[in-house]
Design an enzyme around this catalytic site. Structure first.
Site, PDB file in Angstrom:
ATOM      1  N   CYS A 128       0.807  -1.225   0.000  1.00 13.94           N
ATOM      2  CA  CYS A 128       0.000   0.000   0.000  1.00 13.94           C
ATOM      3  C   CYS A 128       0.842   1.278   0.000  1.00 13.94           C
ATOM      4  O   CYS A 128       0.444   2.294  -0.587  1.00 13.94           O
ATOM      5  CB  CYS A 128      -0.954  -0.009   1.187  1.00 13.94           C
ATOM      6  SG  CYS A 128      -0.329  -0.836   2.652  1.00 13.94           S
ATOM      7  N   HIS A 252      -1.914   6.220   4.079  1.00 14.95           N
ATOM      8  CA  HIS A 252      -0.459   6.217   4.221  1.00 14.95           C
ATOM      9  C   HIS A 252       0.116   7.470   3.556  1.00 14.95           C
ATOM     10  O   HIS A 252      -0.214   7.770   2.403  1.00 14.95           O
ATOM     11  CB  HIS A 252       0.143   4.999   3.519  1.00 14.95           C
ATOM     12  CG  HIS A 252      -0.094   3.693   4.219  1.00 14.95           C
ATOM     13  ND1 HIS A 252      -0.577   3.593   5.492  1.00 14.95           N
ATOM     14  CD2 HIS A 252       0.140   2.420   3.804  1.00 14.95           C
ATOM     15  CE1 HIS A 252      -0.655   2.307   5.833  1.00 14.95           C
ATOM     16  NE2 HIS A 252      -0.235   1.581   4.815  1.00 14.95           N
TER      17      HIS A 252
HETATM   18  N1  LIG Z   1      -4.367  -3.431   5.262  1.00 13.58           N
HETATM   19  C1  LIG Z   1      -3.782  -2.837   4.242  1.00 13.58           C
HETATM   20  O1  LIG Z   1      -3.709  -1.600   4.152  1.00 13.58           O
HETATM   21  C2  LIG Z   1      -3.181  -3.661   3.143  1.00 13.58           C
HETATM   22  C3  LIG Z   1      -2.769  -3.016   1.989  1.00 13.58           C
HETATM   23  C4  LIG Z   1      -2.184  -3.759   0.947  1.00 13.58           C
HETATM   24  C5  LIG Z   1      -2.047  -5.108   1.099  1.00 13.58           C
HETATM   25  N2  LIG Z   1      -2.464  -5.717   2.243  1.00 13.58           N
HETATM   26  C6  LIG Z   1      -2.304  -7.165   2.335  1.00 13.58           C
HETATM   27  O2  LIG Z   1      -3.600  -7.737   2.172  1.00 13.58           O
HETATM   28  C7  LIG Z   1      -3.680  -8.963   2.908  1.00 13.58           C
HETATM   29  C8  LIG Z   1      -4.877  -8.900   3.845  1.00 13.58           C
HETATM   30  O3  LIG Z   1      -4.649  -7.849   4.787  1.00 13.58           O
HETATM   31  P1  LIG Z   1      -5.778  -7.253   5.758  1.00 13.58           P
HETATM   32  O4  LIG Z   1      -5.200  -5.981   6.219  1.00 13.58           O
HETATM   33  O5  LIG Z   1      -7.110  -7.256   5.116  1.00 13.58           O
HETATM   34  O6  LIG Z   1      -5.774  -8.357   6.957  1.00 13.58           O
HETATM   35  P2  LIG Z   1      -6.916  -8.686   8.038  1.00 13.58           P
HETATM   36  O7  LIG Z   1      -7.788  -7.517   8.279  1.00 13.58           O
HETATM   37  O8  LIG Z   1      -6.206  -9.280   9.203  1.00 13.58           O
HETATM   38  O9  LIG Z   1      -7.796  -9.830   7.319  1.00 13.58           O
HETATM   39  C9  LIG Z   1      -7.312 -11.129   7.125  1.00 13.58           C
HETATM   40  C10 LIG Z   1      -8.344 -11.988   6.405  1.00 13.58           C
HETATM   41  O10 LIG Z   1      -7.778 -13.302   6.253  1.00 13.58           O
HETATM   42  C11 LIG Z   1      -8.760 -14.259   6.687  1.00 13.58           C
HETATM   43  N3  LIG Z   1      -8.124 -15.484   7.151  1.00 13.58           N
HETATM   44  C12 LIG Z   1      -7.309 -15.647   8.222  1.00 13.58           C
HETATM   45  N4  LIG Z   1      -6.962 -16.954   8.348  1.00 13.58           N
HETATM   46  C13 LIG Z   1      -7.578 -17.621   7.334  1.00 13.58           C
HETATM   47  C14 LIG Z   1      -7.643 -18.975   6.924  1.00 13.58           C
HETATM   48  N5  LIG Z   1      -6.979 -19.930   7.581  1.00 13.58           N
HETATM   49  N6  LIG Z   1      -8.373 -19.291   5.833  1.00 13.58           N
HETATM   50  C15 LIG Z   1      -9.051 -18.336   5.139  1.00 13.58           C
HETATM   51  N7  LIG Z   1      -9.046 -17.032   5.484  1.00 13.58           N
HETATM   52  C16 LIG Z   1      -8.313 -16.678   6.566  1.00 13.58           C
HETATM   53  C17 LIG Z   1      -9.468 -13.547   7.804  1.00 13.58           C
HETATM   54  O11 LIG Z   1     -10.700 -14.196   8.082  1.00 13.58           O
HETATM   55  P3  LIG Z   1     -11.397 -14.085   9.544  1.00 13.58           P
HETATM   56  O12 LIG Z   1     -12.094 -12.757   9.577  1.00 13.58           O
HETATM   57  O13 LIG Z   1     -12.330 -15.229   9.548  1.00 13.58           O
HETATM   58  O14 LIG Z   1     -10.308 -14.197  10.564  1.00 13.58           O
HETATM   59  C18 LIG Z   1      -9.659 -12.170   7.175  1.00 13.58           C
HETATM   60  O15 LIG Z   1     -10.729 -12.187   6.274  1.00 13.58           O
HETATM   61  C19 LIG Z   1      -2.328  -9.124   3.612  1.00 13.58           C
HETATM   62  O16 LIG Z   1      -1.461  -9.915   2.840  1.00 13.58           O
HETATM   63  C20 LIG Z   1      -1.807  -7.693   3.664  1.00 13.58           C
HETATM   64  O17 LIG Z   1      -0.398  -7.638   3.739  1.00 13.58           O
HETATM   65  C21 LIG Z   1      -3.040  -5.043   3.258  1.00 13.58           C
END
Ligand SMILES: NC(=O)c1ccc[n+]([C@@H]2O[C@H](COP(=O)([O-])OP(=O)(O)OC[C@H]3O[C@@H](n4cnc5c(N)ncnc54)[C@H](OP(=O)(O)O)[C@@H]3O)[C@@H](O)[C@H]2O)c1
Length: 342
Positions: A128, A252
């Protein structure tokens, strides 16, 4: 008939993906939200109906056209190839494949043509912070050719997912009840770190994002440098970064010093950026117009301002840019890539 699987549909980015698919009227005929075992069976609103969250199994990808992955690097590494093998084009938001030579790293406004070059059936979207910086940098690079980059970031809590956001809110509410402790330097007694962030983030800044590597750089800093090289197609770009977490919920910020091969002009930079798709110029400092995370939150463009020439180098520009890390930094970029596949 377009079948879209969203893996991680309940997380910070996944929630935004569903919202943006709806906002942009992406032609989804069937949406399959997938999350961890604790969310299986949960109902999510999509397209005026309720859709039920499924578990992560190979069969969920059968017949899928597009699988958008919004989960951890480990889960993407394991499951994105499974989805691709079952015929879906994978758009992955994690860092698992970004530097893979056989996986394009795409920002549609910059290198949309790369989506066709996907031998593994996987397309990666950048970190991001990288996106918030390359959006204004790429058009400037096209004009003057960048050769050196020195960057400091101001990264929001939601960049660490929903748990990071929740932690900042809790800490902020605790701190607000204890102004005396904060004033007397005892804030650390009231707001404890140790969850998503090691130290308290509320009323603080943390000059370490990600894990530390042997050379003292963090994973986040190296991602920013390596991904910028790949997206701009400059493998030898000299880039260095310091990534800092700040107590902002979403958005950011990036302060960039960019050196180019030829003399630059602030007026020309403004002209270029004002005409660049996905970039919005917010650069009238005399009237207090400059990008801030609060203004950028929930917005599609990356905002850029504080544009000025280096005091000692006619070939160098300074600028400050801000992008919503959950939208253009993640979900929006992924949906724009999906649109290129239609
Ligand atoms: N946040 C940002 O600004 C951003 C920006 C760019 C890229 N990213 C990337 O995008 C990805 C997701 O980030 P996020 O910020 O959205 O994380 P997050 O809010 O922690 O969400 C994680 C997701 O993964 C699911 N999950 C966890 N364990 C799982 C499993 N065993 N099987 C299937 N689903 C599972 C969770 O489901 P539950 O709700 O059921 O736990 C939730 O839907 C990461 O790789 C991150 O580095 C994030």
């Amino acid at each position: 008939m377009v079948r879209v699987v969203v893996v991680g549909a309940t997380g910070a980015v996944g929630t935004e993906v569903l919202r943006i698919l709806e906002e942009r009227n992406f032609p989804v005929d069937e949406l399959v939200p997938v999350a961890s075992p604790r969310s299986i069976g949960r109902k999510l609103e999509f397209g005026g109906a309720e859709v039920e969250v499924a578990g992560l199994r190979p069969e969920v990808f059968d017949g899928a056209d597009i699988a958008i992955f919004d989960v951890s690097e480990d889960l993407s590494s394991e499951w994105a190839p499974v989805a691709a093998e079952r015929g879906a084009v994978v758009i992955d938001k994690s860092s698992a494949f970004r530097m893979d030579d056989e996986v394009p790293l795409v920002v549609p406004e910059i290198n949309a043509d790369q989506v066709r070059n996907r031998p593994k059936g996987i397309i990666a979207t950048p970190n991001c912070t990288t996106t918030a910086m390359v959006m204004p940098l790429a058009p400037l690079h096209r004009e003057w050719t960048v050769n050196r980059l020195v960057v400091a970031t101001y990264q929001a809590a939601s960049g660490s997912g929903q748990p990071g956001t929740d932690e900042l809110w809790e800490q902020t509410q605790l701190a607000a009840k204890e102004p005396e402790a904060v004033r007397e330097g005892r804030a650390g007694d009231v707001i404890k770190g140790g969850g998503t962030f090691v130290h308290p983030l509320a009323l603080n800044v943390l000059p370490k994002c990600g894990s530390v590597r042997e050379d003292g750089y963090t994973s986040e800093e190296l991602k920013l440098c390596h991904e910028t090289r790949k997206i701009l197609g400059i493998p030898d770009l000299k880039a260095t970064a310091t990534c800092v977490r700040v107590p902002v919920v979403t958005g950011h910020g990036v302060s960039a010093h960019a050196e180019f091969d030829s003399d630059v002009s602030v007026d020309r930079a403004r002209e270029i950026l004002a005409a660049s798709p996905g970039v919005e110029l917010a650069d009238d400092v005399d009237n207090d117009v400059y990008p801030t995370p609060l203004d950028a939150a929930n917005q599609d463009p990356c905002f850029v301002g504080r544009i000025r020439k280096d005091l000692f180098d006619d070939r160098a520009l300074e600028f400050f840019s801000v992008g919503d890390n959950l939208r253009k930094g993640a979900a929006l970029n992924a949906v724009q890539i999906a649109e290129l596949l239609l």
